[in-house]
Every structure is written in structure tokens, then in C-alpha cells.
Design a protein around this motif. Structure first.
Motif, PDB file in Angstrom:
ATOM      1  N   LEU A  32       0.858  -1.174   0.000  1.00 40.14           N
ATOM      2  CA  LEU A  32       0.000   0.000   0.000  1.00 40.14           C
ATOM      3  C   LEU A  32       0.898   1.230   0.000  1.00 40.14           C
ATOM      4  O   LEU A  32       1.769   1.368   0.860  1.00 40.14           O
ATOM      5  CB  LEU A  32      -0.911   0.024   1.228  1.00 40.14           C
ATOM      6  CG  LEU A  32      -1.826  -1.187   1.436  1.00 40.14           C
ATOM      7  CD1 LEU A  32      -2.582  -1.040   2.753  1.00 40.14           C
ATOM      8  CD2 LEU A  32      -2.795  -1.339   0.276  1.00 40.14           C
ATOM      9  N   THR A  33       0.698   2.128  -0.942  1.00 42.36           N
ATOM     10  CA  THR A  33       1.528   3.325  -1.063  1.00 42.36           C
ATOM     11  C   THR A  33       0.677   4.554  -0.800  1.00 42.36           C
ATOM     12  O   THR A  33      -0.412   4.697  -1.360  1.00 42.36           O
ATOM     13  CB  THR A  33       2.160   3.426  -2.465  1.00 42.36           C
ATOM     14  OG1 THR A  33       2.976   2.265  -2.689  1.00 42.36           O
ATOM     15  CG2 THR A  33       3.025   4.669  -2.592  1.00 42.36           C
ATOM     16  N   PHE A  34       1.188   5.442   0.041  1.00 41.36           N
ATOM     17  CA  PHE A  34       0.461   6.639   0.421  1.00 41.36           C
ATOM     18  C   PHE A  34       1.315   7.867   0.125  1.00 41.36           C
ATOM     19  O   PHE A  34       2.530   7.858   0.346  1.00 41.36           O
ATOM     20  CB  PHE A  34       0.117   6.603   1.915  1.00 41.36           C
ATOM     21  CG  PHE A  34      -0.655   5.378   2.329  1.00 41.36           C
ATOM     22  CD1 PHE A  34      -2.023   5.313   2.154  1.00 41.36           C
ATOM     23  CD2 PHE A  34       0.001   4.280   2.880  1.00 41.36           C
ATOM     24  CE1 PHE A  34      -2.743   4.182   2.531  1.00 41.36           C
ATOM     25  CE2 PHE A  34      -0.696   3.148   3.266  1.00 41.36           C
ATOM     26  CZ  PHE A  34      -2.074   3.096   3.091  1.00 41.36           C
ATOM     27  N   ALA A  35       0.690   8.906  -0.366  1.00 39.92           N
ATOM     28  CA  ALA A  35       1.379  10.163  -0.662  1.00 39.92           C
ATOM     29  C   ALA A  35       0.611  11.290   0.010  1.00 39.92           C
ATOM     30  O   ALA A  35      -0.466  11.678  -0.448  1.00 39.92           O
ATOM     31  CB  ALA A  35       1.466  10.403  -2.167  1.00 39.92           C
ATOM     32  N   ALA A  36       1.159  11.792   1.114  1.00 38.37           N
ATOM     33  CA  ALA A  36       0.523  12.862   1.879  1.00 38.37           C
ATOM     34  C   ALA A  36      -0.946  12.534   2.163  1.00 38.37           C
ATOM     35  O   ALA A  36      -1.824  13.389   2.054  1.00 38.37           O
ATOM     36  CB  ALA A  36       0.649  14.194   1.156  1.00 38.37           C
ATOM     37  N   THR A  37      -1.211  11.301   2.542  1.00 40.69           N
ATOM     38  CA  THR A  37      -2.570  10.826   2.824  1.00 40.69           C
ATOM     39  C   THR A  37      -2.917  11.093   4.283  1.00 40.69           C
ATOM     40  O   THR A  37      -2.111  10.800   5.168  1.00 40.69           O
ATOM     41  CB  THR A  37      -2.674   9.323   2.535  1.00 40.69           C
ATOM     42  OG1 THR A  37      -2.258   9.062   1.198  1.00 40.69           O
ATOM     43  CG2 THR A  37      -4.098   8.820   2.750  1.00 40.69           C
ATOM     44  N   PRO A  38      -4.097  11.645   4.567  1.00 40.24           N
ATOM     45  CA  PRO A  38      -4.481  11.854   5.969  1.00 40.24           C
ATOM     46  C   PRO A  38      -4.371  10.550   6.757  1.00 40.24           C
ATOM     47  O   PRO A  38      -4.757   9.477   6.280  1.00 40.24           O
ATOM     48  CB  PRO A  38      -5.933  12.334   5.866  1.00 40.24           C
ATOM     49  CG  PRO A  38      -6.024  12.978   4.519  1.00 40.24           C
ATOM     50  CD  PRO A  38      -5.132  12.149   3.633  1.00 40.24           C
ATOM     51  N   LEU A  39      -3.858  10.650   7.963  1.00 41.44           N
ATOM     52  CA  LEU A  39      -3.615   9.470   8.775  1.00 41.44           C
ATOM     53  C   LEU A  39      -4.888   8.655   8.992  1.00 41.44           C
ATOM     54  O   LEU A  39      -4.849   7.420   9.037  1.00 41.44           O
ATOM     55  CB  LEU A  39      -3.013   9.894  10.112  1.00 41.44           C
ATOM     56  CG  LEU A  39      -2.410   8.800  10.991  1.00 41.44           C
ATOM     57  CD1 LEU A  39      -1.369   8.001  10.226  1.00 41.44           C
ATOM     58  CD2 LEU A  39      -1.810   9.412  12.239  1.00 41.44           C
ATOM     59  N   ALA A  40      -6.014   9.325   9.116  1.00 43.52           N
ATOM     60  CA  ALA A  40      -7.279   8.605   9.298  1.00 43.52           C
ATOM     61  C   ALA A  40      -7.577   7.714   8.099  1.00 43.52           C
ATOM     62  O   ALA A  40      -8.076   6.591   8.259  1.00 43.52           O
ATOM     63  CB  ALA A  40      -8.419   9.597   9.514  1.00 43.52           C
ATOM     64  N   ASP A  41      -7.259   8.174   6.883  1.00 41.65           N
ATOM     65  CA  ASP A  41      -7.487   7.368   5.682  1.00 41.65           C
ATOM     66  C   ASP A  41      -6.510   6.204   5.608  1.00 41.65           C
ATOM     67  O   ASP A  41      -6.854   5.115   5.124  1.00 41.65           O
ATOM     68  CB  ASP A  41      -7.365   8.240   4.432  1.00 41.65           C
ATOM     69  CG  ASP A  41      -8.479   9.277   4.332  1.00 41.65           C
ATOM     70  OD1 ASP A  41      -9.500   9.121   5.035  1.00 41.65           O
ATOM     71  OD2 ASP A  41      -8.322  10.236   3.557  1.00 41.65           O
ATOM     72  N   VAL A  42      -5.279   6.419   6.060  1.00 40.21           N
ATOM     73  CA  VAL A  42      -4.306   5.326   6.115  1.00 40.21           C
ATOM     74  C   VAL A  42      -4.810   4.235   7.057  1.00 40.21           C
ATOM     75  O   VAL A  42      -4.758   3.046   6.746  1.00 40.21           O
ATOM     76  CB  VAL A  42      -2.933   5.843   6.575  1.00 40.21           C
ATOM     77  CG1 VAL A  42      -1.939   4.690   6.722  1.00 40.21           C
ATOM     78  CG2 VAL A  42      -2.392   6.881   5.596  1.00 40.21           C
ATOM     79  N   ALA A  43      -5.316   4.650   8.220  1.00 37.51           N
ATOM     80  CA  ALA A  43      -5.846   3.689   9.191  1.00 37.51           C
ATOM     81  C   ALA A  43      -7.004   2.900   8.599  1.00 37.51           C
ATOM     82  O   ALA A  43      -7.101   1.675   8.775  1.00 37.51           O
ATOM     83  CB  ALA A  43      -6.280   4.420  10.455  1.00 37.51           C
ATOM     84  N   THR A  44      -7.887   3.587   7.882  1.00 29.19           N
ATOM     85  CA  THR A  44      -9.026   2.910   7.255  1.00 29.19           C
ATOM     86  C   THR A  44      -8.555   1.892   6.228  1.00 29.19           C
ATOM     87  O   THR A  44      -9.085   0.772   6.153  1.00 29.19           O
ATOM     88  CB  THR A  44      -9.948   3.940   6.591  1.00 29.19           C
ATOM     89  OG1 THR A  44     -10.472   4.823   7.590  1.00 29.19           O
ATOM     90  CG2 THR A  44     -11.099   3.258   5.869  1.00 29.19           C
ATOM     91  N   ALA A  45      -7.555   2.249   5.437  1.00 23.36           N
ATOM     92  CA  ALA A  45      -7.032   1.331   4.423  1.00 23.36           C
ATOM     93  C   ALA A  45      -6.440   0.082   5.058  1.00 23.36           C
ATOM     94  O   ALA A  45      -6.632  -1.037   4.572  1.00 23.36           O
ATOM     95  CB  ALA A  45      -5.988   2.042   3.569  1.00 23.36           C
ATOM     96  N   LEU A  46      -5.732   0.244   6.161  1.00 22.47           N
ATOM     97  CA  LEU A  46      -5.101  -0.894   6.819  1.00 22.47           C
ATOM     98  C   LEU A  46      -6.119  -1.828   7.455  1.00 22.47           C
ATOM     99  O   LEU A  46      -5.885  -3.039   7.570  1.00 22.47           O
ATOM    100  CB  LEU A  46      -4.119  -0.402   7.883  1.00 22.47           C
ATOM    101  CG  LEU A  46      -2.830   0.228   7.358  1.00 22.47           C
ATOM    102  CD1 LEU A  46      -2.049   0.866   8.500  1.00 22.47           C
ATOM    103  CD2 LEU A  46      -1.975  -0.801   6.633  1.00 22.47           C
ATOM    104  N   GLN A  47      -7.250  -1.298   7.871  1.00 25.25           N
ATOM    105  CA  GLN A  47      -8.237  -2.124   8.553  1.00 25.25           C
ATOM    106  C   GLN A  47      -8.917  -3.114   7.608  1.00 25.25           C
ATOM    107  O   GLN A  47      -9.634  -4.005   8.065  1.00 25.25           O
ATOM    108  CB  GLN A  47      -9.253  -1.239   9.272  1.00 25.25           C
ATOM    109  CG  GLN A  47      -8.646  -0.609  10.511  1.00 25.25           C
ATOM    110  CD  GLN A  47      -9.558   0.368  11.208  1.00 25.25           C
ATOM    111  OE1 GLN A  47      -9.107   1.133  12.063  1.00 25.25           O
ATOM    112  NE2 GLN A  47     -10.826   0.378  10.876  1.00 25.25           N
ATOM    113  N   ARG A  48      -8.667  -2.984   6.319  1.00 28.08           N
ATOM    114  CA  ARG A  48      -9.118  -4.002   5.376  1.00 28.08           C
ATOM    115  C   ARG A  48      -8.374  -5.330   5.620  1.00 28.08           C
ATOM    116  O   ARG A  48      -8.868  -6.392   5.265  1.00 28.08           O
ATOM    117  CB  ARG A  48      -8.886  -3.520   3.945  1.00 28.08           C
ATOM    118  CG  ARG A  48      -9.522  -4.393   2.869  1.00 28.08           C
ATOM    119  CD  ARG A  48      -9.129  -3.907   1.489  1.00 28.08           C
ATOM    120  NE  ARG A  48      -9.525  -2.540   1.236  1.00 28.08           N
ATOM    121  CZ  ARG A  48     -10.731  -2.170   0.828  1.00 28.08           C
ATOM    122  NH1 ARG A  48     -11.663  -3.088   0.653  1.00 28.08           N
ATOM    123  NH2 ARG A  48     -11.009  -0.900   0.606  1.00 28.08           N
TER     124      ARG A  48
END
Length: 329
Positions: free
Chosen positions: A257-273
Motif C-alpha cells: 500500500l503506497t500513500f502520498a501525503a494521505t491523511p492518517l485517518a485514511d491510512v488507518a481505514t485502508a489498513l483495517q481491510r
């Protein structure tokens, strides 16, 4: 005497990694790190994992975000030690989770291919952390990501898949007489023979990443034809196309999973998959804090927490086995 870092083994290993590579590291630091490593098998395992990943990091030379982190960890940027230390800690924590081509799951090894046994309708769903590949009646292969669901109607003049939740990737068999359509809500993606991914978001949002071929995307906001490498993101109020982002957006197939200046809340949501534990962020500023980097789908939650704690961005508490609460430091 150098004080051992606080936190769990992964976070401690990240801090020792950075400390030993700082400009002012000395024999006292090396001796303390050695004592820490020998004190607990979990310490040794975490340190060994970092050492192995560091040795293989050269295979990620084409990843700009990781190339920048590696240059910093190797002293590529000249900064006073007091400024370099937090950044090096972040680099080390990210090393613990990004992996390399030899450690990430390869696309062909994600799961065995199951055959869609009938031309009639069917539904497929995956649980948290599960990925599944299905060979459709026309020969196309669909890879269903974790926590996702699709419906496959009876195949007639049009090959069709309805994305109900989550996301899926498609390697479409060529058949000009029968277009291949992926529908999600009011949106649709039409292809003849190509490779692309489709993600269904909330409130009608959709993301399409095209890695090969050409697709036509129809949305209430308009219709676009995408070329290889492009990513289209749409909401009920907007539609945007970005170039050269498709490989990153489709990286989940390789366990990345690659993130570029992504809000931390959205990163957390992506990981919870991929993790049954919840990441809770109640502080609005921390939830909006931008995060850039690559995480593996397996172990990504722990790696993110280690990176945030090593960098001093957040503190993690664990009120129960299913919950991780992040608060500002």
C-alpha cells in the motif's frame, strides 16, 4: 550510559537502527544496542528483520519515497544530528514494513485461482485479510481484495461484474464482440482486453487504476477514456484523472500500500481491510496529519504504529486486544 528506548520491540529496533547510524554514534551506543538485542528473543528478531530488510532495500531503488528515506538514512542529506534523528527513526520504522520484491507477496502467489463454475449468477465475498482470485467463464481473472464483495450476473451479450463493496482487479480476456463491464453504483468501467483495478468508496466514490490497455469510465460527472498508467477518482461532486499513479494504486495485489501525503485517518481505514483491530484517532489534527510511504498489507498496522511512535508523531495505547488508540505526543 545510553538509555534503552521505550516502546515495543519493533519501535525499539527502529530507534536502535537510527541511533547506530547517526553521525555521533559511538562505542557506548553499540554496546548498549548489543545488550538490548541479547536481552530478549523478540528484540533479536525485530533487529534481524530490520537488518535483512536494509540489506535488500536496493531493490526498491525505483520507489521515490523510499529512495528519499534511504538517502536520508545513509546520510544523503546534510543536517545537524538533532534534526536527522527523528527522520532516521521514521526511515527505520518504514524499513520494517515496506519489504522488498523478495518479501512481498507476488501477484501470482496471492491465492489459487478458483474457476467460476457456471455461466449463471454468483456472488463472491472476502473476509478481512483474505484475497481471492476467480477465473470467470470467458477466461478473465478477477482478484478480489480483502473485505470486498462482487456479484457476477449471467453472462450473455455483455460480460459484467457488479462491485458491491471494496475493490477488485481484472485481467480481461480479449473479446471485442462482448465488452467487459465493471459496474459500481452509477459508475461503470468498460474494457475489451486489459488490466485494471476498481475500488468502490463511500457515497458513490470510485477509483479506477489502469495498468495496461484502455478503458472507458462512465460516471454521473462525465465519461473519460483512460490510458495505461492513469488513475481516475470520482465522487458525486468531482472527477479527477492523474497520470503515472496506477502502479501505486494497484499495488495491493503485491501486498503493498503506497500513500502520498494521505491523511492518517485514511491510512488507518485502508489498513483495517487487512487487520481486525480498529485504529481509533479522536484528535482531529492527528487524523488529518499527512502520511507518505509504503506499508505491507500484512503487518502494516503494527508497522504504522511503530513509525509514528519512532518519529514522535503519535502515542499508541491498547485498551483491549482489538483496539489501538492513537493520540498526539
Amino acid at each position: 550510559m545510553t538509555r534503552a528506548p521505550d516502546g515495543d520491540a519493533a519501535a525499539q529496533a527502529a530507534e536502535w537502527y537510527a541511533r547506530l547510524r547517526a553521525d555521533d554514534a559511538d562505542a557506548t551506543d553499540r554496546a548498549a544496542a548489543d545488550r538490548w538485542r541479547r536481552a530478549d528473543a523478540a528484540h533479536d528478531e525485530a533487529a534481524a528483520r530490520l537488518d535483512a530488510l536494509d540489506a535488500d532495500l536496493s531493490s526498491l531503488a525505483d520507489d521515490p519515497a523510499l529512495a528519499a528515506l534511504r538517502a536520508e538514512a545513509r546520510g544523503g542529506a546534510v543536517r545537524p544530528p538533532v534534526q536527522r534523528w527523528p527522520f532516521l527513526a521514521t526511515a527505520a520504522a518504514l524499513l520494517a514494513v515496506v519489504g522488498t520484491g523478495t518479501l512481498l507477496s507476488r501477484r501470482d502467489d496471492l491465492a489459487p485461482i478458483h474457476t467460476h463454475a457456471t455461466a449463471g449468477p454468483a456472488r463472491y465475498a472476502t473476509a478481512v485479510g483474505e484475497q481471492r482470485r476467480i477465473r470467470l467463464p470467458d477466461g478473465s481473472v478477477m482478484t478480489l481484495d480483502a473485505a470486498s464483495a462482487v456479484a457476477v450476473p449471467a453472462q450473455r451479450e455483455e460480460r459484467r461484474v457488479e462491485l458491491l463493496a471494496g475493490r477488485a482487479a481484472f485481467a480481461v480476456a480479449k473479446d471485442r464482440a462482448h465488452p467487459f463491464v465493471v459496474a459500481t453504483g452509477d459508475n461503470s468501467v468498460t474494457a475489451v482486453g486489459t488490466h485494471f483495478t476498481v475500488e468502490r468508496g463511500v457515497d458513490g466514490a470510485m477509483t479506477v487504476a489502469l495498468t495496461e490497455g484502455v478503458v472507458r469510465v462512465a460516471t454521473p460527472r462525465g465519461t473519460r477514456t483512460l490510458a495505461a498508467g492513469q488513475v481516475l477518482a470520482t465522487t458525486p461532486r468531482s472527477l479527477a484523472v492523474a497520470d503515472h499513479r496506477a502502479d501505486d494504486a494497484a499495488g495491493w495485489q503485491d501486498g503493498r500500500l503506497t500513500f502520498a501525503a494521505t491523511p492518517l485517518a485514511d491510512v488507518a481505514t485502508a489498513l483495517q481491510r487487512y487487520d481486525t483491530r480498529r485504529i481509533v484517532i479522536r484528535d482531529a489534527a492527528l487524523a488529518a496529519h499527512p502520511f507518505s510511504g509504503s506499508l505491507r498489507t500484512r503487518g502494516g498496522t503494527d508497522a504504522l504504529v511503530a513509525a509514528l511512535e519512532a518519529y514522535g508523531t503519535a502515542r499508541a495505547t491498547h485498551p483491549d486486544a482489538r483496539t489501538i488508540v492513537l493520540t498526539p505526543r
